[in-house]
Design a protein around this motif. Structure first.
Motif, mmCIF file in Angstrom:
data_model
loop_
_atom_site.group_PDB
_atom_site.id
_atom_site.type_symbol
_atom_site.label_atom_id
_atom_site.label_comp_id
_atom_site.label_asym_id
_atom_site.label_seq_id
_atom_site.Cartn_x
_atom_site.Cartn_y
_atom_site.Cartn_z
ATOM 1 N N LEU A 1 -5.344 -4.423 -3.350
ATOM 2 C CA LEU A 1 -3.964 -4.053 -3.666
ATOM 3 C C LEU A 1 -3.350 -4.963 -4.725
ATOM 4 O O LEU A 1 -2.374 -4.597 -5.369
ATOM 5 C CB LEU A 1 -3.108 -4.087 -2.395
ATOM 6 N N GLN A 2 -3.912 -6.144 -4.888
ATOM 7 C CA GLN A 2 -3.399 -7.084 -5.876
ATOM 8 C C GLN A 2 -4.177 -7.043 -7.187
ATOM 9 O O GLN A 2 -3.898 -7.833 -8.097
ATOM 10 C CB GLN A 2 -3.455 -8.506 -5.288
ATOM 11 N N LEU B 1 0.824 -1.204 0.000
ATOM 12 C CA LEU B 1 0.000 0.000 0.000
ATOM 13 C C LEU B 1 0.860 1.256 0.000
ATOM 14 O O LEU B 1 0.590 2.208 -0.748
ATOM 15 C CB LEU B 1 -0.926 -0.009 1.218
ATOM 16 N N LYS B 2 1.913 1.275 0.809
ATOM 17 C CA LYS B 2 2.773 2.467 0.855
ATOM 18 C C LYS B 2 3.525 2.645 -0.461
ATOM 19 O O LYS B 2 3.796 3.777 -0.889
ATOM 20 C CB LYS B 2 3.759 2.365 2.018
ATOM 21 N N ALA B 3 3.872 1.542 -1.116
ATOM 22 C CA ALA B 3 4.542 1.650 -2.414
ATOM 23 C C ALA B 3 3.615 2.305 -3.435
ATOM 24 O O ALA B 3 4.026 3.198 -4.190
ATOM 25 C CB ALA B 3 4.976 0.271 -2.903
ATOM 26 N N LEU B 4 2.364 1.874 -3.469
ATOM 27 C CA LEU B 4 1.396 2.476 -4.404
ATOM 28 C C LEU B 4 1.102 3.923 -4.036
ATOM 29 O O LEU B 4 0.899 4.765 -4.916
ATOM 30 C CB LEU B 4 0.113 1.656 -4.427
ATOM 31 N N VAL C 1 9.522 -4.036 -4.865
ATOM 32 C CA VAL C 1 9.853 -3.524 -3.535
ATOM 33 C C VAL C 1 9.585 -4.597 -2.490
ATOM 34 O O VAL C 1 10.413 -4.846 -1.593
ATOM 35 C CB VAL C 1 9.037 -2.248 -3.228
ATOM 36 N N VAL C 2 8.420 -5.244 -2.602
ATOM 37 C CA VAL C 2 8.055 -6.307 -1.671
ATOM 38 C C VAL C 2 9.079 -7.432 -1.701
ATOM 39 O O VAL C 2 9.551 -7.908 -0.655
ATOM 40 C CB VAL C 2 6.648 -6.855 -2.001
ATOM 41 N N ALA D 1 3.929 -3.938 -10.870
ATOM 42 C CA ALA D 1 5.172 -4.692 -10.951
ATOM 43 C C ALA D 1 6.264 -4.037 -10.111
ATOM 44 O O ALA D 1 7.052 -4.726 -9.435
ATOM 45 C CB ALA D 1 5.622 -4.816 -12.401
ATOM 46 N N TRP D 2 6.337 -2.700 -10.150
ATOM 47 C CA TRP D 2 7.310 -1.992 -9.332
ATOM 48 C C TRP D 2 7.025 -2.211 -7.854
ATOM 49 O O TRP D 2 7.940 -2.467 -7.056
ATOM 50 C CB TRP D 2 7.289 -0.493 -9.646
#
Length: 449
Positions: A166-167, A55-58, A97-98, A92-93
């Motif tokens: 999120l997926q 979530l934080k990445a998005l 990170v994950v 994908a980005w």
């Protein structure tokens, strides 16, 4: 490992490799214990693999996209012809990170000589756990066991969980989100930034119940700028919107552990009952993170990590406990919201006479150079001795700045302490000093009322 019902003796057995579990395992290993870590899925748990980090990445990616608004950039002398995004590449980005962080967790586990076993475990008694997994059935006899099985999203028929949203491989043109917590707001922020028609469906009168009204209004202004629509007092039975994402809290993952076999007591919500040392009702069994009673209401990775450390240190004979004075909470909306300790209203209800400092970001040089003036810093102190009791921050990097407040409260700092510190200029941290000055009736960059 040999297939079959063999028994292995270990010092510490940890059930679950999320933030609470893997941290507990590493800390116990650092203290000289032979540790085995049981995890049915992926090391890192929900937070790393399906929740907080994705979530934080998005949120970071969509914030970058939002910052390319042509009107705002034009005002700064920057001309942009067109900017677009690719949802699949963004996902994908996020996943890269994950995976990088997950690989780091696996390396830490291996580097601390912790045995990681993939499988599902349950208690046979207060000294043994059976694990069914990729190597068949195995029994572990432990001196100490730490339950760190986490929690799962509370399901709502006909809706997606935040993890499922999120997926998603397709970005919806419109989406409705039921909930009033930080997860609901952050999901709404992600989708609205990318142009999806977004509606927040609140179960009550307001979002983020208990947040200072002044701060809440600024967050609501930010949501309106993103064209997020809000509807209040929505009953679950009245939900007909599709697609629908529901953030309705979580359910502790304790079903299937056979806690009755070892005598561990649980609460009505299914969480394991623990004391401040993270000990359950059974002396050699501990519980940490989202599955335990000490996390009810504060199911945050930061809380889980600290509890994991405490449990490991207690079982190793150290005299420690989980007793933070404040727990920082951050909501990554536009603008960000961060809270630590009491609001003025909460302090009054707790019996304090308070002094309140307030400083708007519109009067901060660094905020204006960032082209961000929608924000405020509110400090709350005890009127008797000026000790800091809490803070509410709204603005850029509020989630980072709140750590300064948490440290100050834990160290017993006063308004004068904050006022006397030299902060870098121009900087967002100066807003903390200016808010303290405001409470002391000696504000420099704001006219006194």
């Amino acid at each position: 490992m040999v297939v079959g019902d063999v028994t292995t003796a270990v010092d510490v057995l940890v059930l679950g490799a999320g933030p609470a579990g893997y941290v507990a395992a590493i800390r116990a290993a650092q203290l000289g214990k032979h540790v085995t870590l049981i995890e049915p899925e992926l090391a890192g748990g929900t937070c790393l693999n399906r929740g907080c980090i994705p979530l934080k990445a998005l949120l970071s990616a969509t914030e970058r996209y939002q910052q390319t608004d042509q009107e705002e950039l034009a005002a700064m002398g920057i001309c942009v012809q067109s900017v677009s995004f690719d949802w699949a590449k963004m996902q994908a980005w996020k996943q890269s990170v994950v995976e990088r962080l997950a690989d780091g967790v696996r390396r830490l586990i291996a580097g601390n000589k912790i045995d990681l076993v993939k499988g599902t475990g349950w208690f046979l008694n207060a000294e043994e756990v059976r694990v069914e997994g990729e190597y068949g059935s195995h029994r572990f006899k432990f001196d100490h066991c730490i339950i760190a099985t986490g929690a799962s999203p509370r399901p709502l028929d006909g809706s997606m969980t935040p993890e499922q949203a999120l997926q998603s491989t397709d970005l919806p043109e419109h989406v409705s989100i039921f909930g009033d917590d930080y997860i609901a707001l952050e999901l709404a922020t992600v989708f609205a930034r990318l142009g999806a028609q977004t509606t927040l469906l609140l179960p009550g009168e307001q979002l983020l119940p208990g947040v200072d009204p002044v701060a809440l209004r600024l967050v609501q202004v930010g949501l309106r700028k993103l064209r997020v629509q809000t509807r209040t007092n929505i009953a679950v039975n009245d939900l007909t919107e599709q697609p629908l994402i529901a953030s309705c809290g979580v359910v502790p993952n304790t079903v299937g552990l056979h806690l009755d076999a070892c005598g561990v007591e649980i609460n009505d919500d299914g969480s394991v009952r623990v004391d401040t040392m993270m000990r359950s009702s059974v002396e050699n069994i501990y519980a940490v993170g989202d599955c335990c009673s000490a996390s009810s209401g504060d199911r945050l990775a930061s809380v889980a990590i600290k509890q994991g450390k405490v449990a490991a240190e207690v079982l190793a004979g150290q005299r420690v406990q989980f007793a933070p004075l404040v727990i920082p909470r951050v909501v990554h909306t536009t603008p960000e919201l961060a809270i630590a300790g009491y609001s003025a209203n909460e302090a009054n209800q707790a019996g304090y006479a308070v002094k309140v400092g307030r400083f708007p970001l519109a009067a901060n040089g660094r905020a204006l150079t960032l082209n961000t003036d929608n924000g405020v810093v509110l400090l709350v102190a005890n009127a008797e001795d000026e000790a800091l009791l809490g803070a509410t921050l709204v603005g850029p990097r509020a989630g980072d700045l709140i750590a300064q407040v948490a440290l100050a409260i834990e160290m017993g700092a006063t308004l004068t302490d904050f006022s006397e510190i030299l902060f870098a200029h121009p900087g967002l941290s100066e807003t903390l000093q200016e808010s303290a000055d405001s409470a002391l009736q000696q504000a420099i960059h704001m006219l006194a009322k």
